[in-house]
Design an enzyme around this catalytic site. Structure first.
Site, PDB file in Angstrom:
ATOM      1  N   ILE A  18      11.042  -0.720 -11.842  1.00 30.86           N
ATOM      2  CA  ILE A  18      10.063   0.315 -12.134  1.00 30.86           C
ATOM      3  C   ILE A  18       9.714   1.013 -10.778  1.00 30.86           C
ATOM      4  CG2 ILE A  18       9.500  -0.215 -14.330  1.00 30.86           C
ATOM      5  CD1 ILE A  18       7.108  -1.376 -13.603  1.00 30.86           C
ATOM      6  N   GLY A  19       9.728   0.029  -9.606  1.00 35.28           N
ATOM      7  CA  GLY A  19       9.289   0.552  -8.353  1.00 35.28           C
ATOM      8  C   GLY A  19       9.724  -0.005  -7.294  1.00 35.28           C
ATOM      9  N   GLY A  21       8.819  -0.730  -2.712  1.00 29.51           N
ATOM     10  CA  GLY A  21       8.122  -0.459  -1.415  1.00 29.51           C
ATOM     11  C   GLY A  21       8.603  -1.061  -0.237  1.00 29.51           C
ATOM     12  N   GLY A  22       7.762  -1.227   0.724  1.00 25.71           N
ATOM     13  CA  GLY A  22       8.267  -1.821   2.248  1.00 25.71           C
ATOM     14  C   GLY A  22       8.250  -3.220   1.971  1.00 25.71           C
ATOM     15  N   MET A  23       7.576  -3.766   1.029  1.00 26.23           N
ATOM     16  CA  MET A  23       7.459  -5.079   0.972  1.00 26.23           C
ATOM     17  C   MET A  23       8.023  -5.956  -0.273  1.00 26.23           C
ATOM     18  SD  MET A  23       4.388  -7.734   2.371  1.00 26.23           S
ATOM     19  CE  MET A  23       3.578  -8.104   0.770  1.00 26.23           C
ATOM     20  N   ALA A  24       7.864  -5.240  -1.333  1.00 25.70           N
ATOM     21  CA  ALA A  24       8.129  -5.817  -2.371  1.00 25.70           C
ATOM     22  C   ALA A  24       8.915  -4.778  -3.571  1.00 25.70           C
ATOM     23  CB  ALA A  24       6.834  -6.453  -3.069  1.00 25.70           C
ATOM     24  N   VAL A  26       9.158  -4.000  -7.771  1.00 25.39           N
ATOM     25  CA  VAL A  26       8.379  -4.010  -8.989  1.00 25.39           C
ATOM     26  C   VAL A  26       9.151  -3.790 -10.352  1.00 25.39           C
ATOM     27  CG1 VAL A  26       6.382  -3.525 -10.332  1.00 25.39           C
ATOM     28  CG2 VAL A  26       6.274  -3.334  -7.562  1.00 25.39           C
ATOM     29  N   LYS A  41       5.659  -8.350  -9.547  1.00 26.31           N
ATOM     30  CA  LYS A  41       6.063  -7.792  -8.108  1.00 26.31           C
ATOM     31  C   LYS A  41       6.519  -8.681  -7.451  1.00 26.31           C
ATOM     32  CE  LYS A  41       2.576  -5.548  -5.986  1.00 26.31           C
ATOM     33  NZ  LYS A  41       1.490  -5.400  -5.235  1.00 26.31           N
ATOM     34  N   ASP A 135      -7.927  -0.793   1.392  1.00 25.44           N
ATOM     35  CA  ASP A 135      -7.039   0.505   1.254  1.00 25.44           C
ATOM     36  C   ASP A 135      -7.189   1.105   0.033  1.00 25.44           C
ATOM     37  OD1 ASP A 135      -4.796   1.654   2.245  1.00 25.44           O
ATOM     38  OD2 ASP A 135      -3.241   0.531   1.188  1.00 25.44           O
TER      39      ASP A 135
END
Length: 782
Positions: A18-19, A21-24, A26, A41, A135
């Site tokens: 479902i998602g 990103g740069g590191m992980a 999901v 994640k 953040d």
């Protein structure tokens, strides 16, 4: 490679991605142990070999797992399987605040305040546990379908302590929302999060971020040096008080901002109630980007830029290797992405469809600088240098403490006095200060205490705040002066107190809530409702987790309350002119039941039959619904007043009552005071108002009651005895005298009423007494 359908930890079934990103990445998954949907994640394979990334990933789990709050995305579990590292967290269906702002342009006042209060509440929960998010930005704020606002992505959260300083090797955070101190790489605390939230509130109300630029350095310098455009210039509808709240949140100096999120929440609530009042004690006076690592070179450029004209910030910067690299105007140097090119829409969102779960996309950049070998060399060199310095200093302090250097006995006293002067008090050579052990591993306690010439004794207790085998409490406060070699009690955490989920199925809602609260685990109890054929309405049908599952402090428990059996819709029948029994039977045929039964007069409906019903026939209702009816008492009659007939003869009484349109019922009884044939009493009593035709009961006297006695056998009895017995029976004895040889003289030889005969009181009974002739003359009966 993680595949759909695979299991992690023999518990989490991967359903879909479902998602990313740069590191992980999901994934949506199902926890088969608790039968619930979760988000998992998973660290990308290329970073699993990098110990720094794995460490950072674990820090995220440790920071977030300790937080349980309605405005924070909960972390349920953390684990690894082979080289795969993952975190299990709450699955929230919703939309990011960034997408929501992009969709609406800007938000209205009350909505913006409401969202900000909820974010601040989540921040406050983290700050109370000494965790700084670092953040806070719209991309990390999710608005769920039910309107609940949740803060997510504690990937760069940092457990705060008194000496929390950003590493000189890099600073975390999205540059459009970062605080000036984060941009400088300086001290970072709760007020840094408040600054970032202020920027997010600015964007909610104006539709744009206050500082923008061609690159990250320019934006960071703007946070440090430039004044923002007052939000009311961009949106005049913003109340003065709310503008002052934003300006106070975003002060350049942390000490001029709100000290805590609680203070911010208080002013936001006042702004809802008193938007135009001046109550904010403020000092006078957007980003679609992902989270970035600001490298050493960039940080240096920012620091140098504070001393130079901000216009030069886009021209030339020191590269990560220390060389100068030029770029044309508007070109972004190596290692930085243009703010205009950031793509936060890593998930698709359709107004007509359900929210996508892509909100879990990581906000960590794929900065090539992170993998740049020159950067690694700089970091490695700096790290080695720092490590060497620390080791040398540590050896020096230990050597001085144990008097290794030449100079002997006076050195320890001199060192203690010098070090104590720093604390403000000079210690004797036999004294030392209590170190801070809170949060330290049990394995480190003895060495820490030994370095302060102290000893430790251990006790163990449960702790909601500190993990198992870490210090949660100490006998003396940090800095307290103690004699050397003092034994200090230290409490080691046994972790959160665990319990078993009790069986509350079948219990009422109140009973279940009371039993769960009695566990004293500060559970986050949620309630859901569902239809059940097994449990009546208001009783517990099931729980999540189910009975006998492990429970820890702060766990979420969902209790499902029965709405009763889901009923089909049926049509209400016509009950008019049915008897009550017929109506009940007709309702039962339709799976309905008889409700309240009332009575009323009706000129048209026979008594005992239905006049009306409280749900109109033909109406569609759920099976089991109760239908009330009104039963006829017949035609209403006139009311009359009962006349008095006491002491009247029976005939007179009957005529009087019948003339009054009443019915008569006659009973009789003996009475000593009322003549026979007359009325003793009546019921209802005289002057009572009743309906025509009411029955009046009259009691007729039979006169005095006659008592009968049985005549005894008095033969052979003497006259005196007979007289006494007859008098006792209220009978009158009469005596005559004669001669009879069968009895002795003076005894009775006959009586005119045979023994056993019953006579009424007052009757005369004759008895014959034996007396010789010589004594009979002149005697009378008597």
């Amino acid at each position: 490679m993680l595949q759909i359908g695979m299991f992690l930890g023999d518990r989490y079934e991967i359903l879909e991605k479902i998602g990313t990103g740069g590191m992980a990445d999901v994934y949506k998954a199902r926890c088969h142990k608790l039968n619930r949907l979760v988000a998992v994640k998973v660290l990308k394979p290329e970073y699993c070999r990098d110990k720094s990334f794995v460490s950072r990933f674990r820090v995220e789990a440790q920071a977030a797992a300790g937080l349980t709050h309605p405005n924070i995305v909960n972390v349920y579990d953390v684990g690894d399987e082979g080289d795969m590292h993952y975190i299990v967290m709450e699955l929230v269906e919703g939309i990011t605040l960034k997408e929501y702002i992009a969709k609406k342009g800007k938000l209205d006042i009350r909505e913006s305040i409401g969202i900000t209060i909820q974010v601040a509440q989540g921040m406050n929960a983290a700050h109370q546990q000494h965790i700084i998010h670092r953040d806070i930005k719209p991309q990390n704020i999710i608005i769920s379908k039910d309107g609940k606002v949740k803060v997510t992505d504690f990937g760069i959260a940092h457990a705060a302590s008194g000496d929390t300083i950003n590493s000189s090797s890099g600073t975390m955070g999205s540059v459009h929302y970062t605080s000036p101190e984060q941009a400088r790489g300086g001290y970072c605390d709760e007020r840094s999060d408040i600054y970032s939230l202020g920027i997010a509130l600015y964007e909610m109300l104006t539709g744009q971020v206050p500082f923008d630029g061609d690159n990250t350095v320019a934006v960071a310098l703007a946070h440090i040096q430039n004044e923002m455009v007052p939000p009311r210039q961009l949106n005049p509808t913003i109340p003065v008080s709310l503008e002052k709240i934003i300006l106070k949140c975003t002060q350049k100096k942390p000490e001029r901002r709100y000290t805590t999120a609680v203070e911010l929440i208080a002013d936001l609530r006042k702004a809802l109630m008193m938007p135009d009042q001046d109550f904010v004690k403020a000092a006078p006076k957007e980003d679609m980007s992902n989270t970035q690592m600001i490298g050493v070179g960039t940080l240096s450029a920012i620091r140098e830029g504070e001393q130079e004209d901000a216009d030069s910030s886009g021209q030339a910067f020191a590269s990560e290797g220390g060389q100068q690299t030029g770029s044309a105007e508007g070109e972004v140097p190596d290692g930085y992405e243009d703010a205009e090119d950031y793509d936060d829409d890593q998930m698709e969102y359709d107004d007509e469809e359900e929210y996508d779960d892509g909100r879990y996309d990581e906000d960590f950049d794929d900065d090539e600088d992170l993998k740049d070998s020159r950067f690694d060399k700089v970091i490695l060199g700096a790290g080695i240098t720092v490590a060497v310095v620390i080791v040398v200093l540590a050896l020096y302090v230990i050597a001085r403490a144990f008097n290794i250097f030449p100079g002997g006995g006076g050195k320890e006293t001199e060192t203690s006095a010098t070090e104590s002067a720093i604390e403000g008090t000079t210690l004797a050579s036999t004294q030392t200060r209590m170190p801070n052990l809170i949060g330290a591993s049990v394995n480190d306690v003895d060495s820490i205490m030994a370095s302060s010439f102290l000893k430790a004794s251990y006790q163990y207790e449960y702790s909601d705040e500190y993990e198992k085998n870490y210090v949660c409490r100490q006998q003396y406060e940090e800095g307290e002066i103690l004699d050397k070699q003092t034994t200090v009690t230290v409490w080691i955490s046994k972790g959160k107190e665990e319990s078993k989920m009790p069986d509350v199925v079948g219990k009422t809602e109140e009973q279940a809530m009371a039993e769960l609260r009695s566990l004293n685990l500060n559970l986050n109890i949620k309630q859901e409702t569902e239809y059940s054929a097994d449990q009546e309405a208001g009783r517990v049908t099931r729980t999540n987790p189910s009975k006998d599952q492990d429970l820890k402090t702060g766990d979420t428990v969902t209790v499902y309350i029965s709405l009763g059996e889901e009923a089909e819709e049926v049509e209400v029948p016509d009950l008019f002119k049915l008897t009550q029994a017929e109506a009940a039977s007709r309702l039962a045929e339709r799976k309905l039941s008889l409700g309240e039964v009332k009575e009323d007069y009706s000129p048209n409906v026979e008594a005992g039959h239905v006049i009306s019903q409280d749900i109109v026939s033909g109406t569609k209702v759920e099976a089991g619904t109760r239908v009330g009816i009104v039963i006829s008492k017949g035609k209403q009659t006139e009311m009359v007043r009962i006349p008095s007939v006491v002491n009247s003869t029976e005939a007179e009484a009957k005529k009087t009552l019948e003339d009054a349109k009443l019915k008569v019922n006659v009973t009789t009884e003996h009475n000593d005071s009322v003549d026979a044939g007359r009325v003793i009493s009546q019921s209802p009593s005289a002057d009572t108002e009743v309906e025509e035709g009411t029955v009046v009961t009259i009691v007729i006297s039979l006169g005095k009651e006659v008592v009968y006695h049985e005549i005894p056998d008095m033969r052979t009895m003497v006259e005196g005895y007979i007289r006494g017995n007859m008098t006792a029976l209220n009978l009158i004895p009469v005596f005559e005298y004669g001669t009879d040889s069968s009895v002795e003289e003076g005894q009775c030889y006959a009586q005119d009423v045979p023994p056993g005969t019953k006579l009424p009181e007052g009757s005369v009974v004759k008895f014959y007494i034996n007396r010789p002739p010589s004594t009979n003359s002149g005697d009378n009966a008597g």
